[in-house]
Design a protein around this motif. Structure first.
Motif, short mmCIF file in Angstrom:
data_model
loop_
_atom_site.label_atom_id
_atom_site.label_comp_id
_atom_site.label_asym_id
_atom_site.label_seq_id
_atom_site.Cartn_x
_atom_site.Cartn_y
_atom_site.Cartn_z
N UNK A 70 5.85 -3.98 -16.96
CA UNK A 70 5.30 -3.00 -17.88
C UNK A 70 6.23 -1.81 -18.08
N UNK A 71 5.99 -1.08 -19.15
CA UNK A 71 6.76 0.12 -19.44
C UNK A 71 6.20 1.26 -18.61
N UNK A 72 7.08 1.95 -17.87
CA UNK A 72 6.63 2.98 -16.93
C UNK A 72 7.07 4.35 -17.38
N UNK A 73 6.13 5.30 -17.29
CA UNK A 73 6.46 6.71 -17.43
C UNK A 73 5.52 7.48 -16.51
N UNK A 74 5.74 8.80 -16.40
CA UNK A 74 4.93 9.60 -15.50
C UNK A 74 4.08 10.58 -16.29
N UNK A 75 2.82 10.75 -15.83
CA UNK A 75 1.94 11.78 -16.36
C UNK A 75 1.15 12.36 -15.20
N UNK A 76 1.26 13.69 -15.00
CA UNK A 76 0.56 14.37 -13.91
C UNK A 76 0.84 13.70 -12.56
N UNK A 77 2.12 13.39 -12.35
CA UNK A 77 2.58 12.79 -11.10
C UNK A 77 2.02 11.39 -10.87
N UNK A 78 1.62 10.71 -11.93
CA UNK A 78 1.11 9.35 -11.84
C UNK A 78 1.93 8.43 -12.73
N UNK A 79 2.16 7.21 -12.26
CA UNK A 79 2.86 6.21 -13.06
C UNK A 79 1.91 5.64 -14.11
N UNK A 80 2.38 5.58 -15.33
CA UNK A 80 1.60 5.02 -16.43
C UNK A 80 2.23 3.69 -16.84
N UNK A 81 1.44 2.65 -16.94
CA UNK A 81 1.94 1.39 -17.46
C UNK A 81 2.09 0.29 -16.44
N UNK A 82 2.07 0.61 -15.12
CA UNK A 82 2.17 -0.41 -14.09
C UNK A 82 0.77 -0.84 -13.67
N UNK A 83 0.36 -2.03 -14.06
CA UNK A 83 -0.98 -2.51 -13.76
C UNK A 83 -0.98 -3.37 -12.49
N UNK A 84 -2.03 -3.21 -11.70
CA UNK A 84 -2.18 -4.01 -10.49
C UNK A 84 -2.57 -5.45 -10.86
N UNK A 85 -1.95 -6.40 -10.19
CA UNK A 85 -2.28 -7.82 -10.41
C UNK A 85 -2.85 -8.47 -9.16
N UNK A 86 -2.88 -7.74 -8.04
CA UNK A 86 -3.43 -8.29 -6.81
C UNK A 86 -3.25 -7.35 -5.63
N UNK A 87 -3.97 -7.66 -4.54
CA UNK A 87 -3.91 -6.86 -3.32
C UNK A 87 -3.95 -7.80 -2.11
N UNK A 88 -3.33 -7.36 -1.04
CA UNK A 88 -3.49 -8.00 0.26
C UNK A 88 -3.76 -6.91 1.30
N UNK A 89 -4.56 -7.26 2.29
CA UNK A 89 -4.97 -6.28 3.30
C UNK A 89 -4.50 -6.75 4.67
N UNK A 90 -3.94 -5.83 5.45
CA UNK A 90 -3.42 -6.14 6.78
C UNK A 90 -3.96 -5.14 7.78
N UNK A 91 -4.31 -5.65 8.96
CA UNK A 91 -4.74 -4.80 10.08
C UNK A 91 -3.64 -4.79 11.13
N UNK A 92 -3.34 -3.60 11.63
CA UNK A 92 -2.32 -3.47 12.67
C UNK A 92 -2.93 -3.74 14.03
N UNK A 93 -2.47 -4.80 14.69
CA UNK A 93 -2.85 -5.08 16.07
C UNK A 93 -1.97 -4.20 16.97
N UNK A 94 -2.52 -3.08 17.40
CA UNK A 94 -1.70 -2.10 18.12
C UNK A 94 -1.38 -2.56 19.54
N UNK A 95 -2.18 -3.46 20.09
CA UNK A 95 -1.90 -3.95 21.44
C UNK A 95 -0.68 -4.86 21.46
N UNK A 96 -0.59 -5.73 20.45
CA UNK A 96 0.51 -6.70 20.41
C UNK A 96 1.61 -6.30 19.43
N UNK A 97 1.40 -5.22 18.69
CA UNK A 97 2.44 -4.75 17.78
C UNK A 97 2.72 -5.72 16.65
#
Length: 385
Positions: A263-290
């Motif tokens: 996408x075409x990117x520019x900034x408005x009020x310190x936010x990127x305009x034009x970059x759309x999210x197409x997906x997410x992944x979630x990760x949990x940090x196992x602090x015991x095992x690093x």
């Protein structure tokens, strides 16, 4: 048989120790409202032994720049009184202007955009004593005018933010231009760059009383008391384009956002305009095992990726709203910053405004706030949701 002591007979020193562990100003006020003895034990905040930072907090003026301020907003869960039935709730964000006579501003929980209702539709006064009020968290932003972000500071975290904190103890860590980390301590003449690994940082937060930041590769670091960067986790395996830090159940999570980089990117009020999210992944940090563990379901939890903070809520506390999803905002030239929802189950993305089951946690206000329909003000420059 154990001896029992009425709570009213407990030593005053014990109640003072309990009160000092209440970080939220709302909880301190509720503590004082229980009875006259508790009220006399703890004077109203701030008092002569307490000098908290007053928001908006003025930052030093740099050459050729406008005055900048650190603003504070608070996220709450409002619920009806105990006798009113099930624990349905409404998620709100309020900001005090800091000016005498100015009312609180009602903001979108995911941005600094004011929510303005049609005149006469929303109550002029909300008495918090009429509801159960739970503070979810605070968020901070650096602005040059009301609602206008400072271009060179993308995101900030402040600590300590307790109701008992003294202004002289407060420090702000932020992400500066180019993804660098910087800090400002109360009384400093300007921002200082945190020297360290030459990487691009995406997010910063306070976790267990320390500043933490995540870089573009998914490596989490903590900032020690001398403002040095100390690596806390290995890099993530995810190859997303932007990382978000969020606490859930006492653990540290990173949400990896994948963008349509074509996408075409520019900034408005310190936010990127034009970059759309197409997906997410979630990760949990196992602090015991690093190591990082990918999370494929959030069950009855919803994550909120706001412009200035990220947080999690249990949807059971909000009247059966849909869980296992991620709320986020996107900025578009045609309809401003809008709330979208990513469903973890089928990986779909939809506008919250077009999905009442998802929107219910944000709007409209529940019937115990206003029994009649409560439309938004049509004079709003942009639709809020």
């Amino acid at each position: 048989m154990e001896n029992t002591i009425p709570w009213s007979d407990l030593p005053k020193e014990l109640w003072w120790m309990i009160a000092k562990r209440l970080d939220a100003l709302t909880d301190v006020r509720r503590f004082r409202s229980v009875c006259s003895s508790w009220r006399s034990l703890i004077p109203p905040l701030p008092h002569r032994d307490n000098n908290p930072p007053l928001f908006p907090l003025k930052l030093p003026l740099l050459p050729s720049q406008k005055h900048a301020f650190v603003t504070q907003s608070t996220l709450y869960r409002l619920q009806p009184p105990e006798e009113s039935g099930p624990a349905v709730g409404w998620l709100v964000k309020l900001e005090e202007s800091g000016e005498p006579g100015r009312r609180l501003r009602l903001l979108s929980p995911l941005s600094k955009q004011p929510i303005k209702y049609k005149p006469g539709a929303f109550p002029n006064v909300l008495n918090t004593l009429d509801f159960r009020v739970t503070e979810i968290g605070k968020e901070y932003a650096v602005e040059v005018d009301e609602g206008v972000n400072l271009r060179c500071v993308a995101k900030v975290a402040l600590f300590p933010d307790s109701a008992w904190a003294d202004a002289g103890e407060c420090a702000v860590v932020g992400i500066l231009e180019g993804g660098k980390l910087g800090y400002w301590r109360y009384g400093d003449e300007g921002w200082s760059v945190i020297e360290g690994r030459g990487c691009h940082f995406d997010d910063v937060m306070v976790y267990k009383g320390q500043f933490y930041a995540v870089d573009r590769l998914g490596t989490v670091s903590w900032i020690d008391p001398s403002f040095q960067v100390v690596q806390f986790s290995p890099p993530m395996c995810g190859g997303g384009d932007r990382k978000h830090l969020v606490e859930l159940g006492g653990d540290l999570y990173v949400v990896d956002r994948y963008l349509d980089v074509g996408g075409v990117t520019r900034f408005w009020n310190n936010r990127e305009v034009g970059l759309e999210a197409v997906g997410f992944r979630v990760y949990r940090l196992d602090q015991e095992w690093g190591k990082w563990d990918e999370v494929r379901t959030l069950d009855g939890v919803a994550l909120f990726l706001g412009d200035h903070s990220c947080f999690s809520v249990s949807v059971q506390e909000f009247g059966g709203c849909v869980g296992n999803c991620i709320y986020f905002t996107e900025l578009n030239d045609f309809y401003g910053a809008k709330v979208h929802v990513f469903c973890m189950e089928d990986h779909s993305i939809k506008r919250a405004a077009f999905s009442p089951d998802y929107l219910r946690i944000l709007w409209p206000p529940p019937a115990w706030i206003t029994p009649s329909p409560c439309p938004l003000d049509p004079k709003n420059m942009w639709p809020v949701f």
